[in-house]
Design a protein around this motif. Sequence first.
Motif, PDB file in Angstrom:
ATOM      1  N   GLU A 120      -6.687  -3.650  -1.588  1.00 52.33           N
ATOM      2  CA  GLU A 120      -6.530  -4.913  -1.169  1.00 52.33           C
ATOM      3  C   GLU A 120      -5.342  -5.530  -1.615  1.00 52.33           C
ATOM      4  OE1 GLU A 120     -10.007  -6.636  -2.733  1.00 52.33           O
ATOM      5  OE2 GLU A 120     -11.142  -6.105  -1.167  1.00 52.33           O
ATOM      6  N   THR A 121      -4.926  -4.927  -3.008  1.00 55.89           N
ATOM      7  CA  THR A 121      -3.503  -5.185  -3.682  1.00 55.89           C
ATOM      8  C   THR A 121      -2.573  -4.961  -2.955  1.00 55.89           C
ATOM      9  OG1 THR A 121      -4.961  -5.276  -5.822  1.00 55.89           O
ATOM     10  CG2 THR A 121      -2.391  -5.309  -5.973  1.00 55.89           C
ATOM     11  N   LEU A 122      -2.570  -3.807  -2.361  1.00 56.94           N
ATOM     12  CA  LEU A 122      -1.333  -3.096  -1.788  1.00 56.94           C
ATOM     13  C   LEU A 122      -1.264  -3.534  -0.311  1.00 56.94           C
ATOM     14  CD1 LEU A 122      -1.610   0.550  -2.980  1.00 56.94           C
ATOM     15  CD2 LEU A 122      -0.137  -1.506  -3.766  1.00 56.94           C
ATOM     16  N   GLY A 123      -2.034  -4.810  -0.044  1.00 57.64           N
ATOM     17  CA  GLY A 123      -1.921  -5.101   1.212  1.00 57.64           C
ATOM     18  C   GLY A 123      -3.029  -4.933   2.393  1.00 57.64           C
ATOM     19  N   GLY A 124      -4.044  -4.281   1.701  1.00 54.29           N
ATOM     20  CA  GLY A 124      -5.364  -4.028   2.849  1.00 54.29           C
ATOM     21  C   GLY A 124      -5.267  -2.991   3.824  1.00 54.29           C
ATOM     22  N   SER A 125      -4.338  -2.100   3.849  1.00 49.24           N
ATOM     23  CA  SER A 125      -4.474  -1.002   4.779  1.00 49.24           C
ATOM     24  C   SER A 125      -4.953   0.187   3.803  1.00 49.24           C
ATOM     25  CB  SER A 125      -2.757  -0.684   4.902  1.00 49.24           C
ATOM     26  OG  SER A 125      -2.871   0.508   5.771  1.00 49.24           O
ATOM     27  N   TRP A 126      -5.995   0.774   4.593  1.00 51.64           N
ATOM     28  CA  TRP A 126      -6.744   1.857   4.231  1.00 51.64           C
ATOM     29  C   TRP A 126      -5.718   2.982   4.114  1.00 51.64           C
ATOM     30  CZ3 TRP A 126      -6.949   6.242   7.237  1.00 51.64           C
ATOM     31  CH2 TRP A 126      -6.759   6.247   8.628  1.00 51.64           C
ATOM     32  N   GLN A 127      -4.839   3.188   4.945  1.00 51.68           N
ATOM     33  CA  GLN A 127      -3.569   4.360   5.059  1.00 51.68           C
ATOM     34  C   GLN A 127      -3.314   4.220   3.534  1.00 51.68           C
ATOM     35  OE1 GLN A 127      -4.048   2.432   7.514  1.00 51.68           O
ATOM     36  NE2 GLN A 127      -3.664   3.514   9.455  1.00 51.68           N
TER      37      GLN A 127
END
Length: 433
Positions: free
Chosen positions: A186-193
Amino acid sequence: MMGGMASQETRTTTPTSIRTSEASEPSTPSTRAWTTRLLVLGIVLAALNLRPAITSLGALLEEVRDGLGMSGSLAGVLTSVPPLCFAVFGVMAPRLARRFGPGAVVCAGMAAITAGLLLRPYAGSTPGFLAASALALMGIAVSNVLMPVIVKHWFPDRVGSMTGLYSMALALGTATAAAVTVPMTETLGGSWQTGLAVWAGLAAAAVLPWIPFVRRRGAEPAEPSTARPEHARGEPPVALRVTRSRTAWALAVFFGLQATAAYITMGWMPQIFRDAGVPASTAGLLLAVTMVMGVPLAFVIPRVATRLPHQGPIALALGVCGLAGYAGLYFAPAAGAWAWALLLGVSNCAFPLALTMVGMRARTGAGVAQLSAFAQSTGYLLSIPGPLLVGVLYQHSGGWGLPIALMTGLMIPQMLVGVLAGRNRTVEDEATR
């Protein structure tokens, strides 16, 4: 291992490659101290990387399934890949170590983990995701097998403390990945990748301490004078047919069933809680609680086990905790979530018990090596269907009732074979009758 097992483990045969390097590369005390510190750092960093590839995926399994259009059955296949890779690639580790040296193989294993973790989120398809996961798990498999060997070879007089350090780092890496993957994503933008790929950085850091050991087949033990070949003590190695030992089979089945429970927990427990209404971040923390129980108990269980003539009561106690945790997941998964996570964390500590019994069920270092290879390879093969069946039952039943019933049913034979494996006897006696 701990306590009474230390006397057995310190008698491990010193590899020819190690003796050769000692003869050809005399070292000063300062060089030996530098090598020791570098090995300790390498062991800790390697152990930290032996589970995040699995638990980080468990925390984001729902997002991965949605992103790749993966069915429940395919997700079950994904959670079965770790034990399959451990069974297939782990068998190769001793042969690779004899040819290239254990340090070089562990270094290559850390590099494979780095590449696999970096590639799999961006593979773009389920087959590509599975292939990249298999690459990372291959690195984990060979490192998983060789880390205890490295501890015995280079720290023959500190096997207990180094095994404890290794076990603690392994549990810490497992729990950390489970706890922080969702909030970090979530902190890094929400991308699971991004949330999955970031763990490649930790694996890359683990490559560095092993680079100096790539160019030589061995390195000096911390205390070479304490590691003596068995034949020097009048104990010639005996060729065992481990498959003739009932204790070896009981231990292999026990290892396989506890591994089944562990990989079902790591792969599916967050999803069970999320389906019960628990937020994703909290579900990751609950898995972290389950995994972090291995940190203190990895020290306690081996010490207690080596002081008992029969380890069956410990296997029974751990099984009862597992049954209680599964009952809680069935009747009140959200209301008592923290209690069930704790109980399942205690139950999953059958792993250090299994490793302890491997050392206690054989008299010689050669016997321990044969028993360990048999129990682990057979056990991981037996553990493959469990996570897959959970995924199939979950998809076709539309709920967690049948999967939890399967988990409960598997715990009963685990307790029974744990009692059989815990009896005070050795495979040398059984396999030579």
